[in-house]
Design an enzyme around this catalytic site. Structure first.
Site, PDB file in Angstrom:
ATOM      1  N   ASP A 152       0.823  -1.201   0.000  1.00  0.00           N
ATOM      2  CA  ASP A 152       0.000   0.000   0.000  1.00  0.00           C
ATOM      3  C   ASP A 152       0.865   1.263   0.000  1.00  0.00           C
ATOM      4  OD1 ASP A 152      -2.359   1.447   0.129  1.00  0.00           O
ATOM      5  OD2 ASP A 152      -3.188   0.264   1.771  1.00  0.00           O
TER       6      ASP A 152
ATOM      7  N   ASP B 108     -10.799   1.930  -3.225  1.00  0.00           N
ATOM      8  CA  ASP B 108     -11.273   1.599  -1.882  1.00  0.00           C
ATOM      9  C   ASP B 108     -12.794   1.536  -1.844  1.00  0.00           C
ATOM     10  OD1 ASP B 108      -8.929   1.245  -0.581  1.00  0.00           O
ATOM     11  OD2 ASP B 108      -8.795   3.273   0.225  1.00  0.00           O
TER      12      ASP B 108
HETATM   13  C1  GLA Z   1      -5.777   1.695   2.327  1.00  0.00           C
HETATM   14  C2  GLA Z   1      -6.152   0.578   1.381  1.00  0.00           C
HETATM   15  C3  GLA Z   1      -7.178  -0.315   2.021  1.00  0.00           C
HETATM   16  C4  GLA Z   1      -6.632  -0.868   3.313  1.00  0.00           C
HETATM   17  C5  GLA Z   1      -6.187   0.266   4.219  1.00  0.00           C
HETATM   18  C6  GLA Z   1      -5.469  -0.250   5.440  1.00  0.00           C
HETATM   19  O1  GLA Z   1      -6.835   2.570   2.532  1.00  0.00           O
HETATM   20  O2  GLA Z   1      -6.577   1.089   0.156  1.00  0.00           O
HETATM   21  O3  GLA Z   1      -7.535  -1.364   1.151  1.00  0.00           O
HETATM   22  O4  GLA Z   1      -5.556  -1.734   3.047  1.00  0.00           O
HETATM   23  O5  GLA Z   1      -5.319   1.154   3.554  1.00  0.00           O
HETATM   24  O6  GLA Z   1      -5.050   0.779   6.267  1.00  0.00           O
END
Ligand code: GLA
Length: 744
Positions: free
Chosen positions: A482, A552
């Site tokens: 990420d 997301d």
């Molecule tokens: C980001 C990612 C999510 C998740 C969160 C965890 O927002 O896009 O899918 O992994 O971080 O903190």
């Protein structure tokens, strides 16, 4: 064998991200002999010509030409004192007045560059035919190589430039774009992809008028959700799925980019693509070469559909997406089901449920690390990549081994480029934090800062995070990588005061150095590129990553749009797509489980919810859908995509179909997302089937009864293409998935 081929391709491709190399210093002489250089694929041609003053002109990009030589005669009407036609690589100085792909300050302070043709070579590299054109400046010992890799059967041309300083002093690069191409038409319609966080890859079309339109990012570390580094350009008419001339392009670069579109006073469109020069002057020392990132281009004479299929084929077959041959397993991700709130019992129950439903992997998301600053919220812990032993006393291996004992693979989340101010790492290494050198107040986003990847020590650390995480258990098959913020406070504590503007490029080069090391050490681990959702949906990252998290936003309705936009440039094999709970955590939207599965099954299927909240009936539906998906997966991941109805068009429904290359099987998805009143059917013509064959049509994921009157019947391909199917989907969030199997 396949891995070996992939690594070989990577070694060859490793020249692609920018890097400095020492150049030989043989003198180069401009050769003004008129000549034609054709860069051809099976169905397209790009034509460059050498003009009588040695200038390299960009003459044509479009359908395949039998004979490109007439372009040579075009020079007789060109004026050499004024450039009516664009040059192949536009510089500041010389004949050109259009926006420059190259603008440098030479070692003597001269701002002008006028490139002339020296020579060219044509070589083959794997399946690509590589044309390299050597240019040199008319005054200074300063050279540019234009490199065009043609992928014949995919109809894709990948272009970049290589800029060499042979002067006695430093050259300052101000614009250093990868390529420019020119198109001529009466009207130009630009489709761009973007939007915002949780609305990635929305499609916007605008007609280009005189002047410059730019798609760009200035925030670094990820391509950003706002604008994706890609486009589709339709000539003479708005973008259509099956007709019209379309040029599509994408830049393989994970940092600041700029794709600009200039309609000049001759009504010629010049497209310039590359690294965004904003605040990014780069010093090229004597003997160094700067290699710009790849621009991936395709031309289609048959609308957006063919352009997408060309890009998908290139991405899957020519290294655009890492190991695209092997689709990622179906999975349960812990994020929306547990967030930070888990212990071994919670995770083991999720694993039990995942195994019971037939999923193939369990992915432990954020929240597993940090001891002094335990990562129990987004407030702290990034940088301290040690297992939180209060939360997981048996370590990661206990959970990973449990998953494996249940027949699942195991994956884990990291965010190695980032650092929380509240972390042991921040205390130990303030010198690694981007912007800390400025002495200014530091801002945070999501309570975090960024590590300075221009620093080789930080690159070692980031590689170490990956490496050490992999060592937490021999059972880790998948890493979700990420990157949850962009750069607000600019500044590298590592680079010198006079090198600060090089930070933007050096960061991305640092990231690619780390990716390369990881791929050498871990060629088989599956890696997902995530950046607050779809911030790294781009071909720079995908070269090293097997898939990406496109958003997301897991609301199935919004996903129809996000995935539809994404599919224009990127193949389904890179598109992680999860079934989540309702009301949806991002939108509050409520959609039926079947609708959510039908949407997620058109990409790499996963689930992201707490399975214990599903009823037995829902679990049974999920079990069945997952089993069906596994059977259909080869077609969905590797078939040709035909978009049958756009969610942006009249009707409030969308439909798409994947067709096996040999046309023996197709899988069709249709989603109705609004009540359609008396408009009682979705009319779909199944373009992409073989008109000569017969197909049996069967609905899968059926909840009550099949929706189509033709269930189980055999239809001719011709009927399905010309007459099509009329599906009575009228209610909000009804959907259907069909398999079409050739019977003769
Ligand atoms: C980001 C990612 C999510 C998740 C969160 C965890 O927002 O896009 O899918 O992994 O971080 O903190």
């Amino acid at each position: 064998m396949k891995k070996f081929t992939l690594l070989l391709a990577m070694a060859l491709l490793s020249a692609v991200p920018t890097s400095a190399k020492k150049a030989k210093s043989e003198p180069l002489t401009i050769d003004p002999t008129p000549r034609v250089i054709e860069i051809a694929t099976d169905r397209t041609s790009m034509v460059l010509t050498v003009d009588e003053d040695g200038s390299l002109m960009f003459d044509y990009y479009g359908k395949k030409l039998d004979d490109p030589t007439p372009f040579l005669s075009k020079k007789s009407y060109r004026r050499v004192d004024f450039c009516t036609d664009p040059m192949a690589y536009i510089t500041q100085g010389g004949r050109e007045q259009r926006q420059a792909s190259l603008a440098v300050t030479h070692s003597d302070g001269d701002l002008n560059t006028k490139l002339g043709y020296v020579s060219h070579t044509v070589d083959s590299r794997g399946s690509a035919v590589v044309t390299t054109v050597q240019l040199t400046d008319s005054k200074m010992p300063f050279d540019v190589r234009l490199v065009y890799e043609a992928y014949p059967s995919q109809d894709v041309i990948v272009a970049h430039s290589e800029i060499t300083n042979r002067e006695t002093g430093d050259v300052r690069l101000r614009n250093y774009f990868s390529a420019n191409i020119s198109l001529t038409a009466d009207r130009y319609y630009l489709t761009q992809f973007g939007g915002a966080w949780a609305r990635e890859m929305s499609m916007f079309e605008s007609e280009l008028t005189r002047g410059i339109k730019s798609i760009s990012s200035q925030k670094q570390v990820r391509a950003v959700q706002l604008e994706n580094p890609s486009f589709m350009l339709s000539l003479n008419r708005p973008l259509d799925e099956n007709t019209g001339e379309v040029v599509a392009g994408a830049l393989a670069w994970s940092g600041n980019f700029d794709l600009s579109f200039e309609v000049d006073d001759f009504d010629i469109l010049n497209i310039r693509a590359g690294i965004n020069p904003y605040s990014a002057e780069y010093t090229l020392h004597t003997g160094e070469t700067f290699i710009t990132p790849d621009v991936i281009l395709t031309y289609s004479g048959e609308g957006a559909g063919e352009a997408s299929r060309n890009l998908h084929d290139w991405a899957r077959e020519c290294g655009g997406v890492y190991d695209a041959e092997n689709a990622c397993p179906t999975l349960l991700n812990s994020w929306e089901g547990a967030y930070f709130d888990f212990d071994p019992t919670v995770l083991k129950h999720m694993i039990d449920d995942a195994a019971d439903m037939g999923l193939e992997m369990f992915v432990l998301d954020d929240g597993w690390f940090g001891n002094e600053f335990p990562r129990n919220s987004t407030k702290q812990g990034l940088g301290d990549w040690q297992v939180n032993l209060a939360k997981l006393p048996g370590g990661i291996d206990e959970i990973a081994s449990y998953a494996v004992s249940k027949g699942l693979k195991f994956g884990i989340w990291i965010e190695p480029e980032m650092i929380s101010p509240r972390s042991e790492l921040a205390r130990k290494h303030p010198d690694w934090v981007v912007g800390r050198n400025t002495g200014r107040e530091m801002t945070t986003t999501r309570n975090q800062w960024i590590l300075d990847l221009s620093n080789p020590e930080v690159q070692d650390f980031v590689f170490g995070v990956f490496d050490n995480t992999m060592k937490l258990s021999p059972h880790i098959s998948y890493i979700k990588w990420d990157a949850n913020r962009h750069v607000e406070n600019t500044g590298s504590p590592y680079l010198g005061a006079d090198e600060q503007s090089m930070f933007w490029v050096k960061y991305t080069q640092g990231l690619y150095n780390v990716y390369k090391r990881i791929r050498e050490a871990y060629p088989d681990v599956i890696i997902q590129a995530c950046a607050s959702g779809g911030g790294r949906v781009e071909y720079g990252a995908l070269r090293y990553n097997d898939e990406a998290w496109t958003s997301d936003n897991t609301d199935a309705r919004t996903r129809v749009f996000i995935q539809y936009g994404t599919s224009h440039i990127y193949p389904s094999v890179m598109m992680g797509s999860h079934v989540s709970t309702v009301p949806n955590h991002q939108t509050g939207g409520i959609t039926p489980l079947k609708f959510r599965f039908d949407v997620a099954m058109s990409g790499r299927l996963g689930m992201e919810l707490q399975p214990k909240h599903l009823s037995d009936k829902e679990k049974a539906f999920a079990r069945n859908a997952i089993a069906t998906y596994k059977q259909l997966r080869p077609t969905i991941m590797h078939g040709d995509l035909y978009r049958l109805h756009s969610p942006y068009e009249k009707g409030n429904y969308a439909s798409l179909m994947y067709v096996e290359k040999d046309k023996s099987r197709a899988v069709m998805f249709t989603y109705c997302f609004e009540y359609r009143g008396r408009d009682t059917v979705c009319r779909l013509k199944l373009t992409g089937l073989d008109p000569e064959r017969k197909y049996r049509l069967r609905e899968v994921n059926v909840e009550d009864k099949p929706v189509f009157w033709g269930e189980g019947m055999v239809f001719s391909g011709e009927y399905l293409i010309d007459e099509g199917v009329n599906l009575p989907l009228t209610k909000r969030y009804t959907s259907a998935v069909f398999v079409l199997e050739a019977v003769e």
